[in-house]
Design an enzyme around this catalytic site. Structure first.
Site, PDB file in Angstrom:
ATOM      1  N   ASN A   9       0.857  -1.186   0.000  1.00 57.58           N
ATOM      2  CA  ASN A   9       0.000   0.000   0.000  1.00 57.58           C
ATOM      3  C   ASN A   9       0.897   1.241   0.000  1.00 57.58           C
ATOM      4  O   ASN A   9       1.487   1.579   1.017  1.00 57.58           O
ATOM      5  CB  ASN A   9      -0.882  -0.050   1.265  1.00 57.58           C
ATOM      6  CG  ASN A   9      -1.679   1.220   1.469  1.00 57.58           C
ATOM      7  OD1 ASN A   9      -1.803   2.046   0.569  1.00 57.58           O
ATOM      8  ND2 ASN A   9      -2.238   1.371   2.666  1.00 57.58           N
ATOM      9  N   TRP A  10       0.978   1.876  -1.134  1.00 55.92           N
ATOM     10  CA  TRP A  10       1.876   3.045  -1.259  1.00 55.92           C
ATOM     11  C   TRP A  10       1.303   4.275  -0.582  1.00 55.92           C
ATOM     12  O   TRP A  10       1.989   5.274  -0.447  1.00 55.92           O
ATOM     13  CB  TRP A  10       2.147   3.347  -2.737  1.00 55.92           C
ATOM     14  CG  TRP A  10       2.942   2.297  -3.464  1.00 55.92           C
ATOM     15  CD1 TRP A  10       3.429   1.111  -2.948  1.00 55.92           C
ATOM     16  CD2 TRP A  10       3.382   2.342  -4.832  1.00 55.92           C
ATOM     17  NE1 TRP A  10       4.125   0.427  -3.910  1.00 55.92           N
ATOM     18  CE2 TRP A  10       4.113   1.157  -5.089  1.00 55.92           C
ATOM     19  CE3 TRP A  10       3.211   3.259  -5.868  1.00 55.92           C
ATOM     20  CZ2 TRP A  10       4.674   0.878  -6.332  1.00 55.92           C
ATOM     21  CZ3 TRP A  10       3.772   2.980  -7.103  1.00 55.92           C
ATOM     22  CH2 TRP A  10       4.501   1.801  -7.329  1.00 55.92           C
ATOM     23  N   LYS A  11       0.042   4.253  -0.220  1.00 54.19           N
ATOM     24  CA  LYS A  11      -0.625   5.424   0.374  1.00 54.19           C
ATOM     25  C   LYS A  11      -0.453   6.645  -0.545  1.00 54.19           C
ATOM     26  O   LYS A  11      -0.384   6.485  -1.760  1.00 54.19           O
ATOM     27  CB  LYS A  11      -0.113   5.664   1.791  1.00 54.19           C
ATOM     28  CG  LYS A  11      -0.218   4.385   2.653  1.00 54.19           C
ATOM     29  CD  LYS A  11       0.001   4.611   4.104  1.00 54.19           C
ATOM     30  CE  LYS A  11      -0.095   3.276   4.833  1.00 54.19           C
ATOM     31  NZ  LYS A  11       0.019   3.390   6.276  1.00 54.19           N
ATOM     32  N   HIS A  96      -9.284   1.004   5.289  1.00 52.97           N
ATOM     33  CA  HIS A  96      -7.996   1.225   5.947  1.00 52.97           C
ATOM     34  C   HIS A  96      -8.207   2.157   7.141  1.00 52.97           C
ATOM     35  O   HIS A  96      -9.040   3.064   7.090  1.00 52.97           O
ATOM     36  CB  HIS A  96      -7.002   1.822   4.942  1.00 52.97           C
ATOM     37  CG  HIS A  96      -5.613   1.851   5.492  1.00 52.97           C
ATOM     38  ND1 HIS A  96      -5.185   2.823   6.370  1.00 52.97           N
ATOM     39  CD2 HIS A  96      -4.569   1.007   5.324  1.00 52.97           C
ATOM     40  CE1 HIS A  96      -3.925   2.567   6.708  1.00 52.97           C
ATOM     41  NE2 HIS A  96      -3.531   1.465   6.089  1.00 52.97           N
ATOM     42  N   GLU A  98      -6.674   4.614   8.149  1.00 52.06           N
ATOM     43  CA  GLU A  98      -6.545   6.046   7.834  1.00 52.06           C
ATOM     44  C   GLU A  98      -7.834   6.581   7.226  1.00 52.06           C
ATOM     45  O   GLU A  98      -8.192   7.737   7.433  1.00 52.06           O
ATOM     46  CB  GLU A  98      -5.331   6.267   6.907  1.00 52.06           C
ATOM     47  CG  GLU A  98      -4.030   6.082   7.688  1.00 52.06           C
ATOM     48  CD  GLU A  98      -2.873   5.492   6.900  1.00 52.06           C
ATOM     49  OE1 GLU A  98      -2.903   5.521   5.661  1.00 52.06           O
ATOM     50  OE2 GLU A  98      -1.921   5.000   7.547  1.00 52.06           O
ATOM     51  N   GLU A 168      -4.888  -4.976  10.909  1.00 54.17           N
ATOM     52  CA  GLU A 168      -3.868  -3.939  11.076  1.00 54.17           C
ATOM     53  C   GLU A 168      -4.121  -3.180  12.378  1.00 54.17           C
ATOM     54  O   GLU A 168      -4.922  -2.233  12.400  1.00 54.17           O
ATOM     55  CB  GLU A 168      -3.931  -2.957   9.904  1.00 54.17           C
ATOM     56  CG  GLU A 168      -3.714  -3.596   8.558  1.00 54.17           C
ATOM     57  CD  GLU A 168      -3.204  -2.578   7.537  1.00 54.17           C
ATOM     58  OE1 GLU A 168      -2.102  -2.772   7.041  1.00 54.17           O
ATOM     59  OE2 GLU A 168      -3.915  -1.590   7.275  1.00 54.17           O
ATOM     60  N   GLY A 174       2.790   2.410  10.782  1.00 61.96           N
ATOM     61  CA  GLY A 174       3.709   3.537  10.601  1.00 61.96           C
ATOM     62  C   GLY A 174       4.460   3.935  11.862  1.00 61.96           C
ATOM     63  O   GLY A 174       5.106   4.975  11.904  1.00 61.96           O
ATOM     64  N   SER A 214       3.850  -1.914  10.422  1.00 63.27           N
ATOM     65  CA  SER A 214       5.311  -1.946  10.616  1.00 63.27           C
ATOM     66  C   SER A 214       5.917  -3.302  10.272  1.00 63.27           C
ATOM     67  O   SER A 214       6.861  -3.761  10.926  1.00 63.27           O
ATOM     68  CB  SER A 214       5.676  -1.522  12.042  1.00 63.27           C
ATOM     69  OG  SER A 214       5.247  -0.197  12.282  1.00 63.27           O
ATOM     70  N   GLY A 235       2.965  -1.084   4.276  1.00 57.95           N
ATOM     71  CA  GLY A 235       2.942   0.345   3.970  1.00 57.95           C
ATOM     72  C   GLY A 235       4.342   0.835   3.639  1.00 57.95           C
ATOM     73  O   GLY A 235       4.847   0.640   2.527  1.00 57.95           O
ATOM     74  N   GLY A 236       4.985   1.451   4.610  1.00 61.18           N
ATOM     75  CA  GLY A 236       6.290   2.093   4.410  1.00 61.18           C
ATOM     76  C   GLY A 236       7.294   1.232   3.652  1.00 61.18           C
ATOM     77  O   GLY A 236       7.944   1.707   2.705  1.00 61.18           O
TER      78      GLY A 236
HETATM   79  P1  PGA Z   1       3.082   0.390   7.641  1.00 54.26           P
HETATM   80  O1  PGA Z   1       1.581   0.545   7.109  1.00 54.26           O
HETATM   81  O2  PGA Z   1       3.618  -0.881   7.065  1.00 54.26           O
HETATM   82  O3  PGA Z   1       3.793   1.608   7.166  1.00 54.26           O
HETATM   83  O4  PGA Z   1       2.983   0.328   9.143  1.00 54.26           O
HETATM   84  C1  PGA Z   1       0.746  -0.556   6.941  1.00 54.26           C
HETATM   85  C2  PGA Z   1      -0.574  -0.118   6.379  1.00 54.26           C
HETATM   86  O5  PGA Z   1      -1.048   0.959   6.755  1.00 54.26           O
HETATM   87  O6  PGA Z   1      -1.167  -0.808   5.527  1.00 54.26           O
END
Ligand code: PGA
Length: 251
Positions: A9-11, A96, A98, A168, A174, A214, A235-236
């Protein structure tokens, strides 16, 4: 057998040209990933069309980060599931944390989005997970059970078979602080049992449940080794091709 999936997930990151460089690099390195592991790239909407072209003929799948709850019409700024489908993407993240936090998306709205995604032949990756205070007060199973029941329990058995779930924990996203493999396993087993109770053991056994929060090359192997963890939503670390591929090689 349920699918093993590693999704990136590149966000809201990368320009289109940066995204193309990244996907080219992921494709090049993906030959090192066993064919049984499904790789999914989830870039911003603006890059979907281009990235699908690069992914064509490779083992890479492409998804979107969100879709509208409506099919079309006067909804300025929204992107429908059929539009996502029309550019050749096959997955869509729904719910998600967010989106839940910043855009106030709740379980019932997410149910409608899931139905939109399914009726356009997209595979929803439905995200659930508790916040830090819910973890600390011991309410985390209740929170996740409610997220699952309010968004998934009205699906038919046939629809439920198409869902991918991502657990998650919000406190791990993050933050650099991942859930322990035991915490992930306990929640994944709980989610699977919840699906089994409502639908059937067979459906529960076949649903892929991904861990997110993470996840990185240094912890993926231990987390993915747990019996109810079927992959990751990354994510990251998905913004660095070497890390994303190393995570996918952790099975
Ligand atoms: P992260 O994000 O790996 O940066 O913690 C995961 C996600 O939000 O899907």
């Amino acid at each position: 057998m349920r699918k093993r999936i590693v999704a990136g997930n590149w966000k809201m990151n990368t320009s289109q040209s940066e995204g193309i460089e990244l996907v080219k690099s992921v494709i090049e390195k993906s030959i090192a990933v066993p064919k049984a592991i499904e790789l999914v790239i989830i870039p911003p909407f603006t890059h979907l069309n281009e990235i699908v072209k690069y992914a064509k003929g490779t083992s890479l799948n492409v998804g979107a980060q969100n879709c509208a709850e409506w099919s079309k019409g006067a909804y300025t700024g929204e992107v429908s599931a059929s539009m996502i489908k029309s550019v050749g993407a096959t997955y869509v993240i729904i719910g998600h944390s967010e989106r839940r936090e910043y855009f106030k998306e709740d379980n019932r709205l997410l149910f409608r989005k899931i139905k939109e995604a399914l009726s356009n032949d997209l595979i929803p990756i439905y995200c659930c997970g508790e916040k830090l205070d819910e973890r600390e007060s011991g309410k985390y199973f209740d929170v996740v059970e409610q997220q699952i029941s309010e968004s998934l329990f009205e699906l038919s058995h046939e629809q439920m078979q198409k869902i991918v779930i991502a657990y998650e924990p919000v406190w791990a996203i993050g933050t650099g602080k991942n859930a322990t493999s035991q915490q992930a396993q306990d929640m994944h087993a709980f989610i699977r049992a919840t699906i089994a109770k409502k639908f059937s053991k067979e459906i529960a056994d076949n649903v892929s449940i991904l861990y997110g929060g993470s996840c990185k090359p240094s912890n993926a192997e231990e987390i993915f080794a747990r019996p109810d963890v079927d992959g990751g939503l990354i994510g990251g670390a998905s913004l660095v091709a070497d890390d994303f591929i190393a995570i996918a090689q952790s099975f």
